[in-house]
Design a protein around this motif. Structure first.
Motif, PDB file in Angstrom:
ATOM      1  N   ALA A  47      59.088  43.616  68.661  1.00 58.67           N
ATOM      2  CA  ALA A  47      58.039  42.640  68.338  1.00 58.67           C
ATOM      3  C   ALA A  47      56.985  42.652  69.438  1.00 58.67           C
ATOM      4  CB  ALA A  47      58.633  41.244  68.195  1.00 58.67           C
ATOM      5  N   ARG A  48      55.751  42.407  69.064  1.00 62.33           N
ATOM      6  CA  ARG A  48      54.659  42.393  70.043  1.00 62.33           C
ATOM      7  C   ARG A  48      53.936  41.056  70.041  1.00 62.33           C
ATOM      8  NH1 ARG A  48      51.827  48.049  71.331  1.00 62.33           N
ATOM      9  NH2 ARG A  48      53.757  49.192  71.665  1.00 62.33           N
ATOM     10  N   TYR A  49      53.461  40.715  71.233  1.00 61.56           N
ATOM     11  CA  TYR A  49      52.694  39.498  71.452  1.00 61.56           C
ATOM     12  C   TYR A  49      51.463  39.858  72.258  1.00 61.56           C
ATOM     13  CZ  TYR A  49      56.896  37.205  69.899  1.00 61.56           C
ATOM     14  OH  TYR A  49      57.958  36.808  69.142  1.00 61.56           O
ATOM     15  N   GLU A  50      50.404  39.131  72.037  1.00 58.03           N
ATOM     16  CA  GLU A  50      49.212  39.339  72.849  1.00 58.03           C
ATOM     17  C   GLU A  50      48.728  37.990  73.345  1.00 58.03           C
ATOM     18  OE1 GLU A  50      46.558  41.398  70.195  1.00 58.03           O
ATOM     19  OE2 GLU A  50      45.979  39.556  69.179  1.00 58.03           O
ATOM     20  N   GLY A  51      47.994  38.028  74.417  1.00 58.46           N
ATOM     21  CA  GLY A  51      47.454  36.815  74.999  1.00 58.46           C
ATOM     22  C   GLY A  51      46.570  37.154  76.179  1.00 58.46           C
ATOM     23  N   GLN A  52      46.296  36.149  76.958  1.00 58.24           N
ATOM     24  CA  GLN A  52      45.492  36.300  78.162  1.00 58.24           C
ATOM     25  C   GLN A  52      46.384  36.007  79.363  1.00 58.24           C
ATOM     26  OE1 GLN A  52      42.079  37.144  78.093  1.00 58.24           O
ATOM     27  NE2 GLN A  52      42.555  37.503  75.945  1.00 58.24           N
ATOM     28  N   TYR A  53      46.108  36.700  80.468  1.00 50.54           N
ATOM     29  CA  TYR A  53      46.849  36.443  81.695  1.00 50.54           C
ATOM     30  C   TYR A  53      45.854  36.370  82.847  1.00 50.54           C
ATOM     31  CZ  TYR A  53      50.484  36.451  85.196  1.00 50.54           C
ATOM     32  OH  TYR A  53      51.298  36.082  86.233  1.00 50.54           O
ATOM     33  N   ARG A  58      40.946  36.551  88.076  1.00 49.17           N
ATOM     34  CA  ARG A  58      40.374  37.093  86.841  1.00 49.17           C
ATOM     35  C   ARG A  58      41.373  36.944  85.691  1.00 49.17           C
ATOM     36  NH1 ARG A  58      40.960  43.609  87.723  1.00 49.17           N
ATOM     37  NH2 ARG A  58      43.160  43.426  88.067  1.00 49.17           N
ATOM     38  N   THR A  59      40.833  36.931  84.493  1.00 46.40           N
ATOM     39  CA  THR A  59      41.641  36.814  83.284  1.00 46.40           C
ATOM     40  C   THR A  59      41.494  38.100  82.485  1.00 46.40           C
ATOM     41  OG1 THR A  59      41.331  34.418  83.233  1.00 46.40           O
ATOM     42  CG2 THR A  59      42.006  35.469  81.179  1.00 46.40           C
ATOM     43  N   SER A  60      42.625  38.625  82.037  1.00 44.73           N
ATOM     44  CA  SER A  60      42.646  39.893  81.306  1.00 44.73           C
ATOM     45  C   SER A  60      43.507  39.756  80.061  1.00 44.73           C
ATOM     46  CB  SER A  60      43.243  41.000  82.173  1.00 44.73           C
ATOM     47  OG  SER A  60      42.534  41.156  83.366  1.00 44.73           O
ATOM     48  N   PRO A  61      43.195  40.542  79.029  1.00 41.33           N
ATOM     49  CA  PRO A  61      44.085  40.573  77.865  1.00 41.33           C
ATOM     50  C   PRO A  61      45.396  41.249  78.237  1.00 41.33           C
ATOM     51  CG  PRO A  61      42.221  42.074  77.567  1.00 41.33           C
ATOM     52  CD  PRO A  61      42.017  41.384  78.874  1.00 41.33           C
ATOM     53  N   MET A  62      46.455  40.814  77.592  1.00 43.41           N
ATOM     54  CA  MET A  62      47.786  41.340  77.881  1.00 43.41           C
ATOM     55  C   MET A  62      48.516  41.517  76.554  1.00 43.41           C
ATOM     56  SD  MET A  62      49.298  41.670  80.934  1.00 43.41           S
ATOM     57  CE  MET A  62      50.790  41.554  81.834  1.00 43.41           C
ATOM     58  N   VAL A  63      49.236  42.601  76.402  1.00 45.01           N
ATOM     59  CA  VAL A  63      50.094  42.821  75.242  1.00 45.01           C
ATOM     60  C   VAL A  63      51.514  43.007  75.763  1.00 45.01           C
ATOM     61  CG1 VAL A  63      50.603  44.281  73.243  1.00 45.01           C
ATOM     62  CG2 VAL A  63      48.219  43.875  73.910  1.00 45.01           C
ATOM     63  N   PRO A  83      46.616  44.038  82.950  1.00 41.05           N
ATOM     64  CA  PRO A  83      46.116  44.352  84.290  1.00 41.05           C
ATOM     65  C   PRO A  83      47.146  44.991  85.219  1.00 41.05           C
ATOM     66  CG  PRO A  83      46.485  42.001  84.074  1.00 41.05           C
ATOM     67  CD  PRO A  83      46.719  42.604  82.713  1.00 41.05           C
ATOM     68  N   PHE A  84      48.435  44.864  84.917  1.00 40.12           N
ATOM     69  CA  PHE A  84      49.464  45.468  85.760  1.00 40.12           C
ATOM     70  C   PHE A  84      50.726  45.683  84.930  1.00 40.12           C
ATOM     71  CE2 PHE A  84      49.887  40.931  86.108  1.00 40.12           C
ATOM     72  CZ  PHE A  84      51.241  40.708  85.990  1.00 40.12           C
ATOM     73  N   PRO A  85      51.497  46.700  85.267  1.00 39.03           N
ATOM     74  CA  PRO A  85      52.749  46.938  84.544  1.00 39.03           C
ATOM     75  C   PRO A  85      53.843  45.976  85.019  1.00 39.03           C
ATOM     76  CG  PRO A  85      52.449  48.603  86.228  1.00 39.03           C
ATOM     77  CD  PRO A  85      51.219  47.731  86.248  1.00 39.03           C
ATOM     78  N   PHE A  86      54.678  45.543  84.100  1.00 40.88           N
ATOM     79  CA  PHE A  86      55.820  44.724  84.482  1.00 40.88           C
ATOM     80  C   PHE A  86      56.881  44.771  83.392  1.00 40.88           C
ATOM     81  CE2 PHE A  86      53.987  41.615  81.692  1.00 40.88           C
ATOM     82  CZ  PHE A  86      55.080  40.922  81.202  1.00 40.88           C
ATOM     83  N   GLU A  87      58.093  44.462  83.791  1.00 43.47           N
ATOM     84  CA  GLU A  87      59.200  44.229  82.878  1.00 43.47           C
ATOM     85  C   GLU A  87      59.846  42.929  83.315  1.00 43.47           C
ATOM     86  OE1 GLU A  87      61.964  47.408  82.372  1.00 43.47           O
ATOM     87  OE2 GLU A  87      60.370  48.897  82.149  1.00 43.47           O
TER      88      GLU A  87
END
Length: 151
Positions: A47-53, A58-63, A83-87
């Motif tokens: 499942a995928r989610y999108e939003g702002q972080y 600064r604020t960037s889109p995130m999926v 804006p950056f990779p994470f798990e």
């Protein structure tokens, strides 16, 4: 850079799961998260989610993509775009008085400066990340222990 924090919530794991598995609730307890919504109808792994972080001014889109979905036990996500990779992984464990919630994040670098900071100040940055995770979990706990349980 990996950091972990844990907290006990005075709610059964099914209440905690119902709240955290609805990623749209992230905006209420994850610092910097806003406008989070599900993309498509899929639930569970994939499942995928999108939003702002927002971070670093600064604020960037995130999926986000769900990588682990074990009801009332474990919920994993990773960044697909942003804006950056994470798990991240949220685990739930029943306790005699509620649920122990553990949040672990493994954040990657967003550029050379962050890579240098991770290298030079790794232990300090890890403690800062763990403090932030702890504060988020405290917000989560407060939200879940409010009466009634939020949807």
């Amino acid at each position: 850079m990996r950091a972990t924090a844990a907290i006990e919530v005075d709610r059964p794991s099914e209440d905690v799961w119902a709240y955290v598995a609805n990623v749209e609730n992230m905006d209420e307890w994850v610092v910097g998260s806003s406008d989070t919504r599900r993309v498509g109808d899929e639930v569970g792994v994939g499942a995928r989610y999108e939003g702002q972080y927002s971070y670093g001014g600064r604020t960037s889109p995130m999926v986000y993509e769900v990588t682990d979905y074990d009801p009332e036990r474990r919920y994993g996500v990773r960044s697909v775009e942003g804006p950056f990779p994470f798990e991240g992984e949220l685990t739930l464990a029943e306790t005699p008085t509620g649920t122990r919630v553990t949040n672990t994040i493994d954040a990657g670098s967003d550029g050379r400066t962050t890579t240098v900071l991770f290298t030079l100040f790794g232990p300090l940055m890890r403690r800062m990340m763990a403090r932030r995770l702890r504060a988020e979990l405290e917000t989560l706990r407060d939200r879940l222990e409010a009466d009634p349980v939020p949807a």
